[in-house]
Structure formats: C-alpha cells, structure tokens
Design a protein around this motif. Structure first.
Motif, short mmCIF file in Angstrom:
data_model
loop_
_atom_site.label_atom_id
_atom_site.label_comp_id
_atom_site.label_asym_id
_atom_site.label_seq_id
_atom_site.Cartn_x
_atom_site.Cartn_y
_atom_site.Cartn_z
N GLY A 361 1.11 -1.53 0.19
CA GLY A 361 0.20 0.09 -0.21
C GLY A 361 0.82 0.97 0.25
O GLY A 361 -0.03 2.23 -0.13
N ARG A 362 2.05 0.94 0.68
CA ARG A 362 2.80 2.11 0.54
C ARG A 362 3.91 2.96 -0.59
O ARG A 362 3.37 3.77 -1.26
CB ARG A 362 3.91 2.50 1.43
N THR A 385 -3.04 1.79 4.14
CA THR A 385 -2.02 2.38 3.51
C THR A 385 -1.81 2.92 2.14
O THR A 385 -1.22 4.46 2.42
CB THR A 385 -1.11 1.42 3.39
N ILE A 386 -2.80 3.17 1.49
CA ILE A 386 -3.49 3.76 0.30
C ILE A 386 -3.36 5.31 0.44
O ILE A 386 -2.81 6.19 0.04
CB ILE A 386 -3.61 3.10 -1.05
N ALA A 387 -4.51 5.45 1.35
CA ALA A 387 -5.55 6.54 1.46
C ALA A 387 -4.12 7.20 1.77
O ALA A 387 -3.91 8.92 2.03
CB ALA A 387 -6.28 6.35 2.49
N SER A 442 -4.67 -3.65 -1.80
CA SER A 442 -2.61 -3.65 -2.50
C SER A 442 -2.19 -4.11 -2.57
O SER A 442 -1.11 -4.31 -3.64
CB SER A 442 -2.48 -2.15 -0.42
N SER A 443 -2.51 -5.46 -2.40
CA SER A 443 -1.49 -6.66 -2.48
C SER A 443 -1.71 -7.45 -3.98
O SER A 443 -0.50 -7.95 -4.69
CB SER A 443 -1.24 -7.64 -2.27
N LEU A 474 5.22 -6.27 -6.57
CA LEU A 474 4.44 -6.06 -5.34
C LEU A 474 5.48 -7.09 -4.41
O LEU A 474 4.92 -8.01 -5.25
CB LEU A 474 3.45 -5.63 -5.26
N SER A 475 4.60 -7.39 -2.92
CA SER A 475 4.37 -8.71 -3.02
C SER A 475 4.52 -10.62 -3.49
O SER A 475 5.01 -10.88 -3.36
CB SER A 475 4.31 -8.39 -1.32
#
Length: 610
Positions: A361-362, A385-387, A442-443, A474-475
């Motif tokens: 998300g970061r 996190t995204i927000a 996010s992932s 991403l992960s």
C-alpha cells in the motif's frame, strides 16, 4: 534474590518475544492502523478529526489512540515508530499490573505460581503479534487490566481508568458495565461518586463526538455490524477458532472455581459478556482473534486460578499430591505451547509474516502521490496505507469512512460472507466521479470483493476508465493496476488517452494465481472497451484499445486470439490491409484452424490477385 529475579521473568520474555516478532515479520503493520494515522495527521494539520478534509465521518474507533498520536505527528515523527514505542510502553505496563493482579486475586497470594498467568500472556503469539501492528490494542488492554486491578484494590481512580477505557474503544463500555454492576452488587448501593467522576470525564467527550459526527456510534459500526443468523454464525466460528488456538479444551478447568470466589465470578462475567458481544458483531476478518486480545489476560488468569484451586484441594491427598502436581505441570506446558505456537505456525503466523498490505500500500500510495494532483479523488478498498501515503481525497468503497455506504442495507446473499466487507454501492461511487479507482486490495489490485464486481460490470467504468499497469513488483504480484478517468472531448481526440504500449510485464503465470487473474482481468477490460467502441463505430478507439491489450501482454490465450482477430477486422474497416493481414496471420499462428481468419485471408488473397 531468586524470587525477585522470577518477578522480572515475564518482562524479559516480553521484550525477547516482541523483538523476535519484529525481526521475523520486518515489523508488520495492519492496514487499519493507517486509517488512524490519517485521522491523527489531519488533526495535527488543523483539518479536524476527519478522514477527508471537510467531511465529518467517524471512521475510527480508537479516539484516545488517535489523540495520543497527533501531537507526535505534529512534531514530524513517523507514526509507525511512535505507535511501536507507545505499544511497548503500554504492554510493559500491562504485564506489571497483570502480575500484581495475579497475586492480588489468587487463592494463595504468596505462591510463586501466580507468575504463571503473566508468563502465559507474554508467551502468547496472538497478544504479542497484534500488539505491534500500529493499532490501539496494547493501550486498550492496559486500561482494561488496570481497571480490574483498581476495582479489586477499591481505588478511587477506577472511574478515571474506565472513562479512558471507554474513550479508547466504544466496547470499553462492556468492561465499564460489568465492573459497575459488580460494584453495585458488592456494595449493595448506587455509588453516586463513582458515576459522577466517570460522567464528568466521559460525557463531555461523548457530547462533543455526537455533535461533531451526528451519530451515536462510530461509522464503522454501521458499516460492519448488522444482525441475522449468518452474522452470529461467523461470530461463533471466530470465537471457536480463538479457543482452539489457545488450547480450548484444556482451559475448561476454569469452571471448577465458579462458586469459590466472587472476584473470579466478576472476571468470568467480563470474559463471557465480551465474548458474546464479539459473537454478536460477527467477529473479525483477520485470523488470530484480534478482538479477543483485551480478554486474553483474563483467560490465563482464570486458568491459573483453576490450577491453584486443584493443587490446594490435592494437598489433603497425601499419595495423589505428587501425581496431581505433575499433571498440572504438564497441563501448564501444553497451554504454554498453544500460546507460543502462534508465533511459529498457523493462520496468524502466516498473516504477520506473509501479508504485506502495508508495504504494498505504501508503494502504491507514494506512486500515486507523484502522479496525481492533491485535489483529485481516489476510490479504493484499501482505506489505510494507500489513502495515507497518496494524500488524495478517498472514497472508501467498503464504507468504513463513508457515510452513504456504511448506512446502506447489506444484500441478503452477502450476510456473513466476510465481516466488514458486505456493503457497497457502485452507482454512488461513480456519481462522485473519482479520477482514480483501485480494485481489490493493495497486494492484488484486481476485482475480488462484491464492490469490485459491481463496478466492473458498469459500462461507464469500462468505457471511461483507463487501466494503468505499473510494472513495479509487489509482494504477491509483478505489478499493480489502477484505473484513471479519461477526459473525453467532443472531438474524441486520441491524444487525450494515456498510451502504455511500451510497458511489458515480467511475470511467471504460475507465481500467483490471483495475480495472474488480476492481470488477465485488466486485459479483458481493455478487450471489452475495444468491443464497445467497435460496436459504436468508433474504430480508431477500438484499434487503440486492442493494440494496448496485446502490447501489454495481459490477455489470456482466448482473449489474445480474439484481440488479434478484431484488430484485423478494424484495420480492414480503415483500409489498412497489410496490417490487417498481419493480425489474421497471428490468429492462425495460435489457432491454425480458425475458420474466420482463414476465410478473410482467402478473400484478401483473391482480391489481391484481381
């Protein structure tokens, strides 16, 4: 000297265990923590206690935690670091008070075996793991244990602790109600001084939040909590999982002491009432029993007391005393094993070691912050996190931070589907015309939730939102995808569309099935858009969409063949015969017996001979 060293043992284990989890998980953070960080950041900047500037929505349930974070964020400190330091301080306070409570409430206050309860607690992987996730859990647990200790000490500071507990989380009122009822039954009178002190602290806060937000409960309550059998069933399964991972059947000896001591009845009453409340609200989406963390200490306290009760009873049995002692020792080792096992295996261990929503998300949030304007709007399910890192105005599609979605009636078919994820309103999201949309989480930024599925089927989304594939790993995925709203002029200028034909995705199709589905869905979205434009005779736009889908290498085999075919047909419509011929040949490379492509190429060859 040895006795004093034993008193330090729980504290030593606490620091070692927390250090291990921090190292093993690379300090995992729960995405929900960043919702609190966003509220604290807005408060520190003078925007008020809000999620989006100018929108008064109570999307947090941890007022005191947010208030503690805000001054540090005002000074420029990283909330992740501050949350960790505060959690360590409050967990330290919890163990100190809990150790005192264990001796205070004991059948045998001088027995060194009273250290069993705090040792069980600091060995518990669930308690340690959730304590470093950035949420208020350690603060809340500390105030809960402190309140019980002050109750048994008959301290005049009890109403202060309870008011702070109730301000930390609304369900702190369960502790407050049980403790007040216990005091009233014990004293056989209504303690007006207790009520007055509690009211003077808590009710000014309550009146402020009601006048500020306009609702009796936080917005998350309306978004998550409903009613019905399916919700209670989910809550029961959540409770059952919690008991099983804590050695459920071995904890049953607590019933042996129900009639022995009224203080124990008070603890059991709090534990039972709080558990029933969690069952009622349907539990939680995350594994590991997060909601049960504040009452885990009570579970171990009751278990420890039951062991002491049995041991004291066995003292009169000369020949069985040693056997019972060994049996109770073995039982203690089994419970300790169940407690610490969550730090090495199981669903919760997998969550804290593999789940990387916070880090993913970061990455996405910081990318969007560079690519967007501050006054633009993002619709997403990852409201933490995204927000927080994007700094955009956010539409929380799950409704935690959105009044409209939170107060919608959930669909009957979704009741009990996934706690806190049942509500959505795609039409409402589009009515607010967000510049950006991120599906899934996010992932894996693909359609996964009911809100995503509804949005994906809306023609406005297919037509007016461009999939942007960002090849940053991403992960769990080789890239992430977001959708950008396109400004469409009356001239339908192709220059207004963002072209990504140069991007190639480096991924192995089997590395993650959900990631592969996410990428293919993006390709399918481009393919559908091409079809919509083709049907509306906007051939240039259709060509552009199919070219991008092919160039991005995001189509599944079936759609890839179709994309080449329809791209060939479109080139024919525009009179670009050689380009069309090339596309039909690519169709035949993948499907040598494709009758449509063979027929068109045959006709083209005949026309060329003429």
């Amino acid at each position: 000297m040895l006795k004093k060293a034993l008193f330090l043992l729980p504290l030593v284990i606490l620091f070692l265990h927390k250090g291990y989890i921090l190292y093993k998980t690379e300090h995992w953070m729960n995405d929900d923590a960043f919702i609190s960080f966003r509220y604290a950041e807005n408060l520190a900047k003078g925007n008020g206690l809000v999620y989006n500037k100018g929108e008064k929505v109570e999307g947090y349930t941890n007022f005191l935690w947010v208030i503690l974070l805000a001054p540090f964020m005002k000074l420029g400190f990283d909330p992740i670091l501050i949350s960790l330091i505060l959690s360590l301080i409050f967990s330290l306070g919890t163990i100190i008070i809990f150790t005192k409570l264990s001796f205070l409430i004991s059948f045998n206050p001088k027995s060194i075996f009273n250290l069993l309860a705090p040792i069980f607690l600091v060995l518990d992987g669930i308690y340690i793991g959730w304590g470093i996730c950035g949420l208020e859990i350690d603060l809340y647990t500390f105030l809960a244990i402190l309140s019980i200790w002050l109750l048994l000490k008959n301290s005049p500071y009890l109403p202060i602790a309870l008011s702070l507990l109730s301000m930390t989380r609304p369900d702190g009122f369960i502790f407050t109600g049980c403790i007040f009822l216990y005091k009233m039954l014990k004293e056989k009178s209504l303690n007006l001084k207790f009520i007055l002190i509690f009211s003077l602290i808590y009710f000014p806060y309550f009146l402020w939040r009601y006048s500020y937000y306009g609702f009796l409960f936080p917005n998350s309550f309306y978004a998550k909590v409903g009613s019905g059998f399916n919700q209670y069933r989910m809550g029961y399964l959540y409770f059952k999982e919690f008991l099983l991972i804590h050695g459920g059947i071995f904890l049953l000896p607590i019933f042996l002491i129900l009639i022995k001591k009224r203080e124990i009845l008070c603890l059991l009453g709090i534990f039972t009432t709080y558990s029933l409340y969690i069952i009622y609200v349907g539990g939680d989406y995350w594994p590991g029993g997060r909601y049960f963390v504040p009452i885990i200490p009570l579970l171990y306290l009751l278990f420890k007391e039951s062991l002491l009760c049995i041991y004291n009873w066995s003292s009169s049995l000369r020949y069985l005393k040693i056997a019972i002692f060994l049996m109770l020792g073995a039982l203690s080792i089994i419970i300790a094993r169940y407690a610490i096992l969550n730090s090495f295996s199981g669903p919760f261990y997998k969550l804290i070691t593999e789940h990387r929503m916070d880090k993913d998300g970061r990455i996405i949030g910081e990318y969007l912050r560079q690519k967007t304007k501050p006054n633009e709007t993002l619709a997403t399910n990852t409201a933490g996190t995204i927000a927080y890192y994007s700094k955009l105005k956010v539409i929380d599609m799950l409704g935690i931070n959105d009044l409209h979605i939170a107060h919608k009636k959930r669909k009957k078919r979704l009741e009990g589907w996934c706690t806190g994820h049942e509500k959505y309103d795609g039409a409402y999201v589009f009515s607010r015309k967000p510049e950006y949309i991120i599906l899934g989480y996010s992932s894996i930024t693909g359609p996964m939730l009911p809100s995503d599925v509804v949005i994906c089927d809306i023609e406005e989304f297919i037509t007016n939102y461009e999939p942007i594939v960002v090849p940053i790993r991403l992960s769990n995925a080789p890239c992430f995808i977001y959708y950008k709203r396109l400004p469409i002029s009356s001239k339908d200028s192709l220059l207004e569309k963002e072209i990504q034909k140069e991007i190639k995705i480096d991924y192995q199709p089997i590395e993650n099935i959900k990631a592969m589905e996410m990428i293919w869905d993006c390709g399918g979205r481009l393919f559908k858009r091409g079809g919509l434009f083709f049907n509306k005779r906007r051939i240039d736009w259709a060509i552009l969409e199919w070219e991008k889908a092919i160039a991005l290498n995001v189509l599944n085999p079936s759609n890839l063949v179709q994309a080449h075919y329809w791209l060939g047909v479109s080139y024919l419509r525009k009179g670009r015969k050689e380009e069309a011929r090339l596309q039909f040949k690519k169709v035949l490379e993948k499907e040598p017996n494709n009758k449509d492509a063979l027929s068109i190429l045959e006709n083209m060859n005949i026309q060329k001979m003429r």
